[in-house]
Structures are given as C-alpha cells and as structure tokens.
Design a protein around this motif. Structure first.
Motif, PDB file in Angstrom:
ATOM      1  N   TYR A  23       8.702 -36.834  49.454  1.00  0.00           N
ATOM      2  CA  TYR A  23       7.734 -36.808  50.417  1.00  0.00           C
ATOM      3  C   TYR A  23       6.862 -35.521  50.361  1.00  0.00           C
ATOM      4  O   TYR A  23       5.622 -35.407  50.438  1.00  0.00           O
ATOM      5  CB  TYR A  23       7.919 -37.237  52.044  1.00  0.00           C
ATOM      6  N   PRO A  59       2.233 -41.847  55.560  1.00  0.00           N
ATOM      7  CA  PRO A  59       3.319 -42.393  56.770  1.00  0.00           C
ATOM      8  C   PRO A  59       4.514 -43.193  56.639  1.00  0.00           C
ATOM      9  O   PRO A  59       5.199 -43.029  57.220  1.00  0.00           O
ATOM     10  CB  PRO A  59       1.919 -42.712  57.734  1.00  0.00           C
ATOM     11  N   ALA A  60       4.144 -44.078  55.773  1.00  0.00           N
ATOM     12  CA  ALA A  60       5.093 -45.169  55.624  1.00  0.00           C
ATOM     13  C   ALA A  60       6.387 -44.475  55.040  1.00  0.00           C
ATOM     14  O   ALA A  60       7.450 -44.743  55.376  1.00  0.00           O
ATOM     15  CB  ALA A  60       4.731 -46.391  54.796  1.00  0.00           C
ATOM     16  N   LEU A  62       7.020 -41.281  55.182  1.00  0.00           N
ATOM     17  CA  LEU A  62       7.617 -40.429  56.255  1.00  0.00           C
ATOM     18  C   LEU A  62       8.430 -41.043  57.252  1.00  0.00           C
ATOM     19  O   LEU A  62       9.625 -40.645  57.383  1.00  0.00           O
ATOM     20  CB  LEU A  62       6.611 -39.734  57.142  1.00  0.00           C
ATOM     21  N   VAL A  63       8.020 -42.479  57.730  1.00  0.00           N
ATOM     22  CA  VAL A  63       9.053 -43.099  58.671  1.00  0.00           C
ATOM     23  C   VAL A  63      10.200 -43.707  57.878  1.00  0.00           C
ATOM     24  O   VAL A  63      11.436 -43.502  58.404  1.00  0.00           O
ATOM     25  CB  VAL A  63       8.126 -44.327  59.088  1.00  0.00           C
ATOM     26  N   LEU A  64      10.152 -43.850  56.543  1.00  0.00           N
ATOM     27  CA  LEU A  64      11.185 -44.401  55.997  1.00  0.00           C
ATOM     28  C   LEU A  64      12.313 -43.137  55.721  1.00  0.00           C
ATOM     29  O   LEU A  64      13.542 -43.290  55.836  1.00  0.00           O
ATOM     30  CB  LEU A  64      11.026 -44.829  54.393  1.00  0.00           C
ATOM     31  N   ILE A  66      12.509 -40.553  57.756  1.00  0.00           N
ATOM     32  CA  ILE A  66      12.935 -39.969  59.217  1.00  0.00           C
ATOM     33  C   ILE A  66      14.188 -41.141  59.259  1.00  0.00           C
ATOM     34  O   ILE A  66      15.326 -40.597  59.738  1.00  0.00           O
ATOM     35  CB  ILE A  66      11.971 -39.877  60.215  1.00  0.00           C
ATOM     36  N   VAL A  67      14.168 -42.372  59.308  1.00  0.00           N
ATOM     37  CA  VAL A  67      14.813 -43.257  59.501  1.00  0.00           C
ATOM     38  C   VAL A  67      16.229 -43.318  58.540  1.00  0.00           C
ATOM     39  O   VAL A  67      17.389 -43.498  59.103  1.00  0.00           O
ATOM     40  CB  VAL A  67      14.354 -44.752  59.588  1.00  0.00           C
ATOM     41  N   VAL A  98      13.127 -51.223  59.202  1.00  0.00           N
ATOM     42  CA  VAL A  98      12.457 -50.192  58.180  1.00  0.00           C
ATOM     43  C   VAL A  98      12.363 -50.307  57.005  1.00  0.00           C
ATOM     44  O   VAL A  98      11.187 -50.388  56.214  1.00  0.00           O
ATOM     45  CB  VAL A  98      12.719 -48.890  58.740  1.00  0.00           C
ATOM     46  N   TYR A 102       8.871 -51.508  55.074  1.00  0.00           N
ATOM     47  CA  TYR A 102       8.540 -50.541  53.972  1.00  0.00           C
ATOM     48  C   TYR A 102       8.195 -51.215  52.632  1.00  0.00           C
ATOM     49  O   TYR A 102       7.159 -51.017  52.194  1.00  0.00           O
ATOM     50  CB  TYR A 102       9.387 -49.369  53.877  1.00  0.00           C
ATOM     51  N   TYR A 105       5.042 -53.630  53.034  1.00  0.00           N
ATOM     52  CA  TYR A 105       3.882 -52.976  53.397  1.00  0.00           C
ATOM     53  C   TYR A 105       3.334 -52.083  52.222  1.00  0.00           C
ATOM     54  O   TYR A 105       2.161 -52.457  51.813  1.00  0.00           O
ATOM     55  CB  TYR A 105       4.231 -51.678  54.551  1.00  0.00           C
TER      56      TYR A 105
END
Length: 117
Positions: A23, A59-60, A62-64, A66-67, A98, A102, A105
């Motif tokens: 990322y 952003p997707a 980044l969410v992946l 973090i989780v 998630v 991901y 998406y």
C-alpha cells in the motif's frame, strides 16, 4: 494441530505487514500493485481511467491491510501470549468478511476500469 495454527498465525501477521508495505509502495510510486489489485497477466497500462481506479481501490487496500494486521496481531497473541479464543474468533470472522468483500469489490473495479484482452 497447535503447530499448524501457530504457523497460520505468523503467516497472517506477515501477510498484513506485506499488504501495508504494498500500500505504501503504491502511494509513493503511483503504480498499481499487480499482486493486490490486478492479478497475474493484467498490465496496468490497460486501465481506462487510472485516477478514478486508484481513488476507489486504494482505500479498499488500506482497509484490508488494517484488518489483516489486526487479526494477525490478535491471533499471534492468542497462540503465543494469552489465550483469548472468543476475541480471536470474532476477529477471524471480521477478517474473512473483509477479505471476501475485498475480492468482490476489486474484481468489480477491475471489470469497470480495465479494457478486456
């Protein structure tokens, strides 16, 4: 069975670290990660609108990241420090939701923003 779970715990944590690395690399270089977003054999040159794609895809990622990191840390702590099976299970469910979200998406984004072969 415990050795297998411990190995998976370390593997998920390493995957989280790698996703964070990719990322940050994408943000710095501006290139789209083939591993995280495109898939093998899809050059980023086929992107129809690179700016719109990255605005929605980053952003997707980044969410992946973090989780995955959060689940990796919780799972690692569960197997190596203190047992917290219920918390680990909750984070596993969140991680899987998630992860599948991901994949769906980013597949839809790829179909929308990339020219077919």
């Amino acid at each position: 069975m415990d050795n297998y779970n411990q190995f998976l715990s370390v593997l998920v944590l390493a995957a989280g670290v790698y996703i964070v690395y990719e990322y940050v690399k994408m943000l710095k270089t501006g290139h789209i990660s083939e591993i995280l977003l495109l898939g093998k054999g899809t050059p980023e040159s086929r992107c129809k609108d690179r700016e719109a794609y990255t605005k929605r895809a980053y952003p997707a990622v980044l969410v992946l990241a973090i989780v995955t990191m959060a689940y990796g840390i919780i799972d690692f702590l569960n197997f190596f420090v203190v047992s917290m099976a219920m918390v680990d299970l909750v984070f596993l469910v969140i991680f899987l939701i998630v992860l599948f979200g991901y994949m769906i998406y980013t597949s839809k984004l790829k179909k929308k923003y990339f020219r077919p072969y």
